[in-house]
Design a protein around this motif. Structure first.
Motif, PDB file in Angstrom:
ATOM      1  N   THR A 129      32.341  -2.480 -44.565  1.00 31.04           N
ATOM      2  CA  THR A 129      33.230  -2.874 -43.845  1.00 31.04           C
ATOM      3  C   THR A 129      32.728  -3.390 -42.614  1.00 31.04           C
ATOM      4  N   LYS A 130      32.082  -4.566 -42.045  1.00 34.74           N
ATOM      5  CA  LYS A 130      31.580  -4.794 -40.569  1.00 34.74           C
ATOM      6  C   LYS A 130      31.856  -3.936 -39.851  1.00 34.74           C
ATOM      7  N   GLY A 131      30.542  -4.248 -39.145  1.00 31.65           N
ATOM      8  CA  GLY A 131      30.559  -2.872 -37.813  1.00 31.65           C
ATOM      9  C   GLY A 131      30.633  -1.837 -37.618  1.00 31.65           C
ATOM     10  N   VAL A 132      31.115  -1.630 -39.063  1.00 26.94           N
ATOM     11  CA  VAL A 132      31.177   0.086 -38.953  1.00 26.94           C
ATOM     12  C   VAL A 132      30.798   0.972 -38.382  1.00 26.94           C
ATOM     13  N   ALA A 133      29.372   0.827 -39.035  1.00 29.52           N
ATOM     14  CA  ALA A 133      27.759   1.331 -38.308  1.00 29.52           C
ATOM     15  C   ALA A 133      27.584   1.270 -37.241  1.00 29.52           C
ATOM     16  N   GLN A 249      39.290  -4.985 -41.284  1.00 28.21           N
ATOM     17  CA  GLN A 249      38.451  -5.906 -41.733  1.00 28.21           C
ATOM     18  C   GLN A 249      36.905  -6.036 -40.987  1.00 28.21           C
ATOM     19  N   GLU A 250      37.249  -5.400 -39.486  1.00 29.86           N
ATOM     20  CA  GLU A 250      36.033  -5.385 -38.405  1.00 29.86           C
ATOM     21  C   GLU A 250      35.877  -4.481 -37.221  1.00 29.86           C
ATOM     22  N   TYR A 254      34.210  -2.692 -28.551  1.00 27.36           N
ATOM     23  CA  TYR A 254      35.472  -2.185 -27.497  1.00 27.36           C
ATOM     24  C   TYR A 254      36.531  -2.635 -28.758  1.00 27.36           C
ATOM     25  N   GLN A 255      36.444  -2.854 -30.302  1.00 21.59           N
ATOM     26  CA  GLN A 255      38.130  -3.195 -30.603  1.00 21.59           C
ATOM     27  C   GLN A 255      37.802  -2.628 -32.241  1.00 21.59           C
ATOM     28  N   LEU A 256      39.052  -2.992 -32.747  1.00 21.47           N
ATOM     29  CA  LEU A 256      39.217  -2.892 -33.616  1.00 21.47           C
ATOM     30  C   LEU A 256      40.275  -3.880 -34.587  1.00 21.47           C
TER      31      LEU A 256
END
Length: 432
Positions: A129-133, A249-250, A254-256
């Motif tokens: 998932t994009k940006g999780v790491a 999905q991303e 400061y947001q999901l």
């Protein structure tokens, strides 16, 4: 003639219990040399990491020092990380050990074995998932749990100054409605109350917002629907906003962003959705599945090598038709008990026994508020449903059973007494 060496890689719930058992049955009598390898110097029971992450658990009080424990239980501890395996020479390669500044303390080394046990646990699965790491905390290790606690306290402190706030409420997004996500949600609400009571922050129960997001149609999809419904009702009554059937999905700073395009504004993000075995296990030349777990027989031997065993979350152990052993702490403890017998059977050239998993039920903690679960499950019975005070006592007993397996009855009894005294002597949470 040299005695055989059994090397256990990973000092988690199963690995430490196995080393303790083998130390007393084989190491004490000099029938085998037992070596436990772990990259950390201390052990913390993984089901308690959500408490460590919120400061409810003080790791200095509950962690087990491997060196001290090994000297009392007849095995040898080595600090290091596995980064290679030579099955022909029966050698494992260890990565160099560096300090916090990146300075090498110990060079790369080799360690020979006669029998090797891999007990390396699991890590969170971000499913690419994009940006999780970059933008989510993980709670897979004590170091990650402590990092989250530091960030949590700093975020709470920022809310004392309205100019530094990102949102009108301090909002924490937790992705994953399994046991870790559920328990962390409840602990965060309790942590906000305690931090406010101790004067650390102006944030109180009404100022914090916790969003628990699960892609499956219900929370705790691996447990019974009754437990799932009860837990969701309890969390919502505490103030947790539960999103089920909602995929992320991303992740951004400061947001999901959900699969439907909904944006959930957050100050902190935690990813607790799904698990997999550490990726490097696929590079050892052993058969693995799509979750990086080592494929083993029911004897817990690798399907590729009879001298290599795997257990716990990093092992894919068949159990009946098209079923495998679930990645749970009770499974790791049961496997440690059988594997101690099977390794002794290896030394005496006796046939090995198959592992049969017994589901004794599940319990989920909702901080000081409640606990929910069932006990005494079997193939013919759904077990005894518990909630409230009785469930809380049963949940607490799980940790005592773990302590019993690694310390014995006298020390576990003393630990229980010390914990009771500390309720009156120390703050209810770690504040730094």
């Amino acid at each position: 003639m040299a005695i055989p060496r059994i090397v256990i890689v990973g000092g988690g719930a199963g690995g430490l219990a196995l080393a303790t058992r083998l130390g007393h049955t084989l190491g004490k009598k000099k029938r085998a040399e037992i070596v436990l390898l772990d990259r950390n110097a201390t052990h913390v029971w993984k089901p308690l990491l959500h408490e460590l992450a919120t400061g409810v658990l003080n790791s200095s009080m509950d962690e087990v020092d491997y060196r001290g424990h090994s000297s009392a239980h007849y095995y040898r501890y080595q600090r290091g990380s596995l980064n290679g395996l030579d099955r022909e020479q029966k050698v494992i390669h260890l990565a160099p050990i560096e300090d916090e500044d990146g300075v090498e303390v110990l060079p790369a080394r080799q360690l020979t074995y006669d029998y090797l046990v891999l007990s390396l646990g699991s890590v969170s699965n971000d499913f690419g998932t994009k940006g999780v790491a970059e933008h989510c905390h993980f709670i897979d290790s004590p170091q990650q749990a402590k990092a989250f606690q530091r960030d949590m306290i700093n975020t709470f402190l920022r809310y004392t100054d309205p100019k530094l706030r990102q949102n009108t409420q301090l909002t924490i997004g937790i992705v994953g409605g399994g046991a870790t996500g559920v328990e962390l949600s409840a602990e965060l609400l309790d942590a906000s109350r305690l931090l406010n009571a101790y004067g650390v922050t102006a944030v109180d129960h009404q100022t914090i917002s916790v969003h628990l997001i699960e892609a499956a149609p219900r929370l705790l999809p691996g447990l019974s629907e009754r437990i799932s419904q009860t837990v969701q009702q309890e969390l919502e009554s505490m103030g947790v906003t539960v999103h089920v059937g909602t995929a992320i999905q991303e992740a951004q700073e400061y947001q999901l962003v959900t699969g439907d395009g909904e944006v959930i504004e957050t100050d902190l993000n935690v990813w607790a959705a799904g698990i997999k075995a550490p990726p490097f296990l696929t590079e050892l030349g052993l058969s693995t599945n799509k979750r990086n777990q080592i494929n083993v027989k029911q004897t817990l031997q690798s399907v590729d090598d009879p001298h290599i065993f795997a257990m716990g979350d990093c092992a894919c152990c068949p159990q009946g038709d098209d079923a495998t052993v679930p990645p749970r702490a009770q499974a790791a403890h049961q496997q440690a008990k059988l594997l101690a017998k099977n390794l002794e059977r290896c030394l005496t050239k006796k046939p090995l026994q198959d592992f049969i998993y017994h589901d004794h039920g599940s319990l989920v903690s909702l901080a000081r508020y409640d606990a929910v679960g069932n006990l005494m499950r079997s193939s013919a019975s759904r077990g005894l449903f518990l909630e409230g005070w009785l469930a809380r006592q049963a949940y607490a007993s799980l940790y005592r059973m773990h302590q019993l397996s690694i310390h014995g009855a006298p020390k576990t009894g003393l630990a229980w007494l010390v914990d009771k005294l500390n309720r009156y002597l120390k703050p209810r949470m770690k504040l730094h």
